[in-house]
Design a protein around this motif. Structure first.
Motif, mmCIF file in Angstrom:
data_model
loop_
_atom_site.group_PDB
_atom_site.id
_atom_site.type_symbol
_atom_site.label_atom_id
_atom_site.label_comp_id
_atom_site.label_asym_id
_atom_site.label_seq_id
_atom_site.Cartn_x
_atom_site.Cartn_y
_atom_site.Cartn_z
ATOM 1 N N GLU A 166 0.877 -1.115 0.043
ATOM 2 C CA GLU A 166 -0.114 0.005 -0.107
ATOM 3 C C GLU A 166 0.802 1.180 -0.154
ATOM 4 O O GLU A 166 0.352 2.191 -0.441
ATOM 5 C CB GLU A 166 -0.824 -0.138 1.172
ATOM 6 N N PHE A 167 1.789 1.129 0.796
ATOM 7 C CA PHE A 167 2.984 2.500 0.829
ATOM 8 C C PHE A 167 3.540 2.470 -0.726
ATOM 9 O O PHE A 167 3.593 3.836 -1.069
ATOM 10 C CB PHE A 167 4.066 2.212 1.677
ATOM 11 N N GLU A 168 3.798 1.606 -1.486
ATOM 12 C CA GLU A 168 4.325 1.915 -2.840
ATOM 13 C C GLU A 168 3.195 2.286 -3.654
ATOM 14 O O GLU A 168 3.495 3.344 -4.389
ATOM 15 C CB GLU A 168 4.809 0.386 -3.469
ATOM 16 N N GLU A 169 1.896 1.945 -3.498
ATOM 17 C CA GLU A 169 0.900 2.457 -4.199
ATOM 18 C C GLU A 169 0.485 4.068 -3.973
ATOM 19 O O GLU A 169 0.426 4.899 -4.933
ATOM 20 C CB GLU A 169 -0.480 1.760 -3.908
ATOM 21 N N ALA A 170 0.875 4.257 -2.564
ATOM 22 C CA ALA A 170 0.729 5.646 -2.375
ATOM 23 C C ALA A 170 1.733 6.664 -2.690
ATOM 24 O O ALA A 170 1.321 7.727 -3.152
ATOM 25 C CB ALA A 170 0.451 5.827 -0.603
ATOM 26 N N VAL A 171 2.900 6.135 -2.671
ATOM 27 C CA VAL A 171 4.040 6.925 -3.240
ATOM 28 C C VAL A 171 3.577 7.056 -4.950
ATOM 29 O O VAL A 171 4.011 8.234 -5.266
ATOM 30 C CB VAL A 171 5.307 6.304 -3.135
ATOM 31 N N ALA A 172 3.278 5.953 -5.345
ATOM 32 C CA ALA A 172 3.064 6.289 -6.976
ATOM 33 C C ALA A 172 1.901 7.425 -7.158
ATOM 34 O O ALA A 172 1.784 8.006 -8.070
ATOM 35 C CB ALA A 172 2.489 4.831 -7.619
ATOM 36 N N ALA A 173 0.839 7.302 -6.189
ATOM 37 C CA ALA A 173 -0.229 8.014 -6.297
ATOM 38 C C ALA A 173 0.131 9.672 -6.143
ATOM 39 O O ALA A 173 -0.074 10.659 -6.705
ATOM 40 C CB ALA A 173 -1.249 8.096 -5.246
ATOM 41 N N LEU A 174 1.157 10.082 -5.279
ATOM 42 C CA LEU A 174 2.002 11.156 -5.102
ATOM 43 C C LEU A 174 2.566 11.720 -6.344
ATOM 44 O O LEU A 174 2.292 12.921 -6.772
ATOM 45 C CB LEU A 174 3.114 10.948 -3.958
ATOM 46 N N CYS A 175 3.317 10.704 -7.123
ATOM 47 C CA CYS A 175 3.956 11.073 -8.102
ATOM 48 C C CYS A 175 2.924 11.501 -9.162
ATOM 49 O O CYS A 175 3.127 12.444 -10.126
ATOM 50 C CB CYS A 175 4.648 9.992 -8.768
ATOM 51 N N GLU A 176 1.746 10.662 -9.434
ATOM 52 C CA GLU A 176 0.700 10.971 -10.500
ATOM 53 C C GLU A 176 0.015 12.428 -10.268
ATOM 54 O O GLU A 176 -0.366 13.321 -11.059
ATOM 55 C CB GLU A 176 -0.078 9.641 -10.515
ATOM 56 N N ARG A 177 0.042 12.664 -8.983
ATOM 57 C CA ARG A 177 -0.644 13.796 -8.515
ATOM 58 C C ARG A 177 0.062 15.037 -8.956
ATOM 59 O O ARG A 177 -0.574 16.219 -9.471
ATOM 60 C CB ARG A 177 -0.820 13.967 -6.984
ATOM 61 N N ASP A 178 1.294 14.889 -8.640
ATOM 62 C CA ASP A 178 2.330 16.087 -9.078
ATOM 63 C C ASP A 178 2.751 15.896 -10.619
ATOM 64 O O ASP A 178 3.820 16.648 -10.939
ATOM 65 C CB ASP A 178 3.598 15.887 -7.979
ATOM 66 N N GLY A 179 2.100 15.335 -11.398
ATOM 67 C CA GLY A 179 2.394 15.389 -12.730
ATOM 68 C C GLY A 179 3.464 14.584 -13.540
ATOM 69 O O GLY A 179 3.445 14.814 -14.795
ATOM 70 N N CYS A 180 3.462 13.561 -12.747
ATOM 71 C CA CYS A 180 4.318 12.378 -13.536
ATOM 72 C C CYS A 180 3.482 11.594 -14.392
ATOM 73 O O CYS A 180 2.376 11.287 -14.214
ATOM 74 C CB CYS A 180 5.019 11.542 -12.401
ATOM 75 N N SER A 181 4.029 11.215 -15.288
ATOM 76 C CA SER A 181 3.204 10.466 -16.469
ATOM 77 C C SER A 181 4.039 9.042 -16.387
ATOM 78 O O SER A 181 5.249 8.791 -15.997
ATOM 79 C CB SER A 181 3.438 10.930 -17.847
#
Length: 255
Positions: free
Chosen positions: A122-137
């Motif tokens: 779940e921690f990995e998923e949350a970090v991925a969500a952070l990246c996506e939120r901040d504009g990563c593709s």
């Protein structure tokens, strides 16, 4: 002349009277169902007698599959809730802007994500969500057996490949130099990272920080992760490559 009321009563009696055909069909259907269930029970009993080991294996596989699906649903649910919280924070930040934002300007918002309460997945998923939120593709969660140190990969808004390893440790378990060395051996050569980041819910030892600085790996501890989450700290890929700027130290230093 017949009375209309009596004719109506006769019709009602005929309509709601006992239907022998329907009752017989119901009992025939019930008998077929009971017969099928009985046959299935006899077949299962025969299989148990002839191949008890195979039946046990099938039962174990079925239980494991159910547990795996339940765990996947739980991980996906928590990840969705974390992503929703981050998205809501982003929307609140946009609403609070009263004037056009300067390039790179961010607004701090009140968002709470208890990273220590998550599982490692779940921690990995949350970090991925952070990246996506901040504009990563192209954000992908690739952690698991054989991941060679990469848990999250993405492309930053300025087009660089970022590779993140996530260490879900409790507060007393600090990330050591061996963790950094294993990640440093693959992040650039195998995963071809332009930006290599190790994110942890805890802290880093001094030798780990020294190794990270030598290799150019960015270290994000629990406090810095919270700052990244609520917008009071920079994103990992915003670190300057040389010197110090806006509270960031040289590449690989803690922020």
């Amino acid at each position: 002349m017949p009375v209309p009321v009596r004719r109506t009563a006769l019709v009602k009696r005929r309509r709601y009277g006992f239907d022998l055909r329907s009752t017989a069909l119901f009992f025939v259907f019930l008998a077929v169902v009971v017969s099928v269930l009985g046959l299935a029970a006899r077949v299962a009993a025969g299989a148990v007698e002839r191949r008890p080991a195979w039946v046990f294996v099938l039962v174990v596989i079925g239980v494991a599959g159910c547990l795996g699906l339940r765990r996947r649903w739980r991980v996906a649910g928590v990840a969705r809730r974390a992503a929703a919280a981050l998205d809501e924070a982003a929307r609140e930040a946009a609403e609070q802007l009263e004037s056009p934002a300067l390039p790179g300007q961010r607004t701090a918002v009140e968002v709470t994500v208890d990273y220590r309460a998550l599982t490692p997945e779940e921690f990995e998923e949350a970090v991925a969500a952070l990246c996506e939120r901040d504009g990563c593709s192209g954000v992908e969660v690739v952690g698991g057996a054989g991941d060679l140190g990469a848990d999250v990969v993405a492309v930053t808004p300025d087009g660089r490949r970022i590779v993140i390893q996530c260490k879900h440790y409790d507060e007393s378990h600090r990330v050591g130099s061996q963790d950094l060395q294993r990640f440093g051996g693959t992040c650039f050569t195998v995963h071809e990272a332009d930006v290599a980041v190790l994110v942890s819910t805890s802290d880093f030892t001094a030798p780990a920080m020294e190794y990270a600085e030598q290799c150019g790996i960015l270290c994000v501890d629990g406090e810095s992760l919270e700052a990244w989450t609520d917008g009071t700290g920079p994103r990992p890929w915003e670190v300057p490559l040389e010197g110090e700027a806006d509270g960031w130290e040289t590449a690989g230093a803690e922020f």
